[in-house]
Design a protein around this motif. Structure first.
Motif, PDB file in Angstrom:
ATOM      1  N   ASP A   1      -3.662 -12.154 -14.458  1.00 43.39           N
ATOM      2  CA  ASP A   1      -2.464 -12.482 -15.223  1.00 43.39           C
ATOM      3  C   ASP A   1      -1.226 -12.292 -14.348  1.00 43.39           C
ATOM      4  N   ASP A   2      -0.532 -13.386 -14.041  1.00 45.25           N
ATOM      5  CA  ASP A   2       0.671 -13.319 -13.202  1.00 45.25           C
ATOM      6  C   ASP A   2       1.704 -12.334 -13.755  1.00 45.25           C
ATOM      7  N   ASN A   3       1.773 -12.209 -15.061  1.00 44.41           N
ATOM      8  CA  ASN A   3       2.810 -11.411 -15.701  1.00 44.41           C
ATOM      9  C   ASN A   3       2.546  -9.910 -15.661  1.00 44.41           C
ATOM     10  N   ILE A   4       1.446  -9.508 -15.021  1.00 40.40           N
ATOM     11  CA  ILE A   4       1.110  -8.092 -14.908  1.00 40.40           C
ATOM     12  C   ILE A   4       1.445  -7.539 -13.526  1.00 40.40           C
ATOM     13  N   ILE A   5       1.485  -8.412 -12.533  1.00 34.13           N
ATOM     14  CA  ILE A   5       1.590  -7.962 -11.144  1.00 34.13           C
ATOM     15  C   ILE A   5       2.819  -7.098 -10.907  1.00 34.13           C
ATOM     16  N   HIS A   6       3.945  -7.442 -11.508  1.00 31.01           N
ATOM     17  CA  HIS A   6       5.170  -6.668 -11.267  1.00 31.01           C
ATOM     18  C   HIS A   6       5.123  -5.275 -11.895  1.00 31.01           C
ATOM     19  N   LYS A   7       4.100  -5.007 -12.696  1.00 33.98           N
ATOM     20  CA  LYS A   7       3.987  -3.712 -13.366  1.00 33.98           C
ATOM     21  C   LYS A   7       3.148  -2.700 -12.580  1.00 33.98           C
ATOM     22  N   VAL A   8       2.634  -3.103 -11.426  1.00 34.85           N
ATOM     23  CA  VAL A   8       1.846  -2.169 -10.608  1.00 34.85           C
ATOM     24  C   VAL A   8       2.773  -1.053 -10.118  1.00 34.85           C
ATOM     25  N   PRO A   9       2.451   0.225 -10.397  1.00 32.33           N
ATOM     26  CA  PRO A   9       3.362   1.323 -10.079  1.00 32.33           C
ATOM     27  C   PRO A   9       3.192   1.854  -8.659  1.00 32.33           C
ATOM     28  N   LEU A  10       4.160   2.657  -8.253  1.00 29.98           N
ATOM     29  CA  LEU A  10       4.130   3.287  -6.932  1.00 29.98           C
ATOM     30  C   LEU A  10       2.865   4.122  -6.751  1.00 29.98           C
ATOM     31  N   SER A  11       2.426   4.807  -7.765  1.00 27.44           N
ATOM     32  CA  SER A  11       1.223   5.647  -7.645  1.00 27.44           C
ATOM     33  C   SER A  11       0.003   4.831  -7.246  1.00 27.44           C
ATOM     34  N   THR A  12      -0.067   3.590  -7.723  1.00 25.92           N
ATOM     35  CA  THR A  12      -1.190   2.718  -7.342  1.00 25.92           C
ATOM     36  C   THR A  12      -1.027   2.239  -5.904  1.00 25.92           C
ATOM     37  N   PHE A  13       0.219   1.970  -5.490  1.00 30.51           N
ATOM     38  CA  PHE A  13       0.457   1.646  -4.082  1.00 30.51           C
ATOM     39  C   PHE A  13      -0.074   2.767  -3.197  1.00 30.51           C
ATOM     40  N   GLU A  14       0.271   3.984  -3.549  1.00 31.10           N
ATOM     41  CA  GLU A  14      -0.130   5.133  -2.740  1.00 31.10           C
ATOM     42  C   GLU A  14      -1.644   5.314  -2.744  1.00 31.10           C
ATOM     43  N   GLN A  15      -2.253   5.132  -3.884  1.00 31.40           N
ATOM     44  CA  GLN A  15      -3.710   5.242  -3.962  1.00 31.40           C
ATOM     45  C   GLN A  15      -4.376   4.216  -3.051  1.00 31.40           C
ATOM     46  N   GLY A  16      -3.883   2.979  -3.102  1.00 35.56           N
ATOM     47  CA  GLY A  16      -4.463   1.927  -2.265  1.00 35.56           C
ATOM     48  C   GLY A  16      -4.240   2.180  -0.794  1.00 35.56           C
ATOM     49  N   ILE A  17      -3.051   2.628  -0.419  1.00 35.93           N
ATOM     50  CA  ILE A  17      -2.746   2.865   0.989  1.00 35.93           C
ATOM     51  C   ILE A  17      -3.590   4.004   1.545  1.00 35.93           C
ATOM     52  N   GLU A  18      -3.801   5.032   0.756  1.00 35.55           N
ATOM     53  CA  GLU A  18      -4.640   6.138   1.220  1.00 35.55           C
ATOM     54  C   GLU A  18      -6.065   5.675   1.500  1.00 35.55           C
ATOM     55  N   ILE A  19      -6.553   4.748   0.686  1.00 34.23           N
ATOM     56  CA  ILE A  19      -7.885   4.176   0.938  1.00 34.23           C
ATOM     57  C   ILE A  19      -7.859   3.310   2.199  1.00 34.23           C
ATOM     58  N   LEU A  20      -6.801   2.515   2.351  1.00 42.90           N
ATOM     59  CA  LEU A  20      -6.699   1.631   3.513  1.00 42.90           C
ATOM     60  C   LEU A  20      -6.654   2.409   4.825  1.00 42.90           C
ATOM     61  N   LEU A  21      -5.998   3.554   4.801  1.00 39.31           N
ATOM     62  CA  LEU A  21      -5.811   4.320   6.030  1.00 39.31           C
ATOM     63  C   LEU A  21      -6.997   5.219   6.361  1.00 39.31           C
ATOM     64  N   LYS A  22      -7.844   5.491   5.402  1.00 37.48           N
ATOM     65  CA  LYS A  22      -8.956   6.411   5.624  1.00 37.48           C
ATOM     66  C   LYS A  22      -9.952   5.828   6.626  1.00 37.48           C
ATOM     67  N   ASP A  23     -10.136   6.524   7.725  1.00 38.47           N
ATOM     68  CA  ASP A  23     -11.103   6.141   8.761  1.00 38.47           C
ATOM     69  C   ASP A  23     -10.796   4.792   9.393  1.00 38.47           C
ATOM     70  N   ASN A  24      -9.557   4.310   9.257  1.00 39.06           N
ATOM     71  CA  ASN A  24      -9.174   3.033   9.867  1.00 39.06           C
ATOM     72  C   ASN A  24      -7.973   3.234  10.788  1.00 39.06           C
ATOM     73  N   ASN A  25      -8.003   2.567  11.920  1.00 40.16           N
ATOM     74  CA  ASN A  25      -6.865   2.538  12.830  1.00 40.16           C
ATOM     75  C   ASN A  25      -5.996   1.341  12.434  1.00 40.16           C
ATOM     76  N   VAL A  26      -4.894   1.598  11.729  1.00 40.71           N
ATOM     77  CA  VAL A  26      -4.089   0.545  11.119  1.00 40.71           C
ATOM     78  C   VAL A  26      -2.731   0.443  11.815  1.00 40.71           C
ATOM     79  N   ASP A  27      -2.336  -0.784  12.186  1.00 38.31           N
ATOM     80  CA  ASP A  27      -1.018  -1.021  12.766  1.00 38.31           C
ATOM     81  C   ASP A  27       0.028  -1.336  11.702  1.00 38.31           C
ATOM     82  N   VAL A  28      -0.386  -2.042  10.664  1.00 30.75           N
ATOM     83  CA  VAL A  28       0.550  -2.448   9.624  1.00 30.75           C
ATOM     84  C   VAL A  28      -0.202  -2.603   8.308  1.00 30.75           C
TER      85      VAL A  28
END
Length: 256
Positions: free
Chosen positions: A173-200
């Motif tokens: 649903d396009d109308n839900i995307i803007h409702k994703v909160p900062l806490s979910t950003f942080e949760q996703g980023i922590e998963i992305l960075l775990k055991d990965n060498n990330v530049d961006v």
């Protein structure tokens, strides 16, 4: 008072047309159901750029079919952007549609009737931003379903980047995307960075409310963060030979 009397009563003035303000003029075609870009860019524009936009219809639903159908309206939207006022650059504001439709086709549709001027979209802008940051290993925070994330990954690899991880919310649903909160950003980023060498980290989608959080996320995790909206603004300025100078909104927009 009749017309002739009014004609005598009215004081006629003349004027010399003022020059166009000395700032980058960005013409923008965005989707009717984008709820974020204008707010994000309100933090960035300042006196360095002026935004002139229009909206086009997109059927609700993050499907390849719905995204591809947007192509039929891009040119009609582009010619409606501040008719009679020259733009320095034309931008199309949908990351996933740019992936599905194709960057070159989007560019041609944007300039139909607008003349030979630079064009951009969040997908092209993100890739240019990664190269500017000398980032090779990309991790993606995506709100999209798998059917959109698969070509996203394939196109990044084809462009020469290493996609080390993707987290996906699978939002339809396009109308839900803007409702994703900062806490979910942080949760996703922590998963992305775990055991990965990330530049961006790429936060894909112009509807994600990410720009106001980029500096916080970079400071917290020590890695460059690029969102669709930060990349699109940076690239729009870059294509006009200007440097986006937005301190406090991440490395890409720091003016360096």
């Amino acid at each position: 008072m009749n017309f002739e009397q009014f004609n005598d009563f009215e004081v006629k003035l003349t004027f010399e047309p003022a020059p166009r303000p000395q700032r980058v003029h960005i013409g923008l075609v965005q989707l009717a159901n984008d709820h974020t870009l204008e707010t994000d860019w309100s933090h960035l524009l300042g006196e360095q750029a002026a935004l002139f936009s229009t909206r086009i219809f997109k059927e609700n639903g993050m499907t390849p079919e719905a995204l591809d159908s947007v192509a039929a309206s891009i040119s009609d939207g582009a010619v409606l952007v501040a008719d009679g006022l020259p733009m320095d650059v034309m931008a199309f504001a949908c990351t996933s549609a740019s992936i599905i439709i194709g960057e070159q086709k989007v560019s041609k549709l944007l300039t139909k009737g607008r003349g030979d001027i630079p064009t951009t979209n969040p997908w092209s802008a993100a890739q240019a931003a990664f190269k500017h940051l000398q980032a090779k290993r990309v991790a993606v925070f995506s709100p999209y379903p798998t059917e959109v994330n698969f070509p996203l990954r394939e196109q990044l690899i084809d462009a020469g980047f290493d996609v080390v991880a993707i987290t996906a919310l699978g939002i339809m649903d396009d109308n839900i995307i803007h409702k994703v909160p900062l806490s979910t950003f942080e949760q996703g980023i922590e998963i992305l960075l775990k055991d990965n060498n990330v530049d961006v980290i790429f936060m894909s989608c112009t509807s994600l409310r990410a720009v106001e959080n980029i500096q916080h996320l970079e400071d917290k995790y020590g890695v460059a963060v690029v969102s669709s909206n930060s990349a699109l603004f940076w690239h729009s300025m870059h294509l006009c030979g200007q440097t986006a100078n937005c301190p406090g909104y991440g490395k890409l927009l720091s003016g360096i």
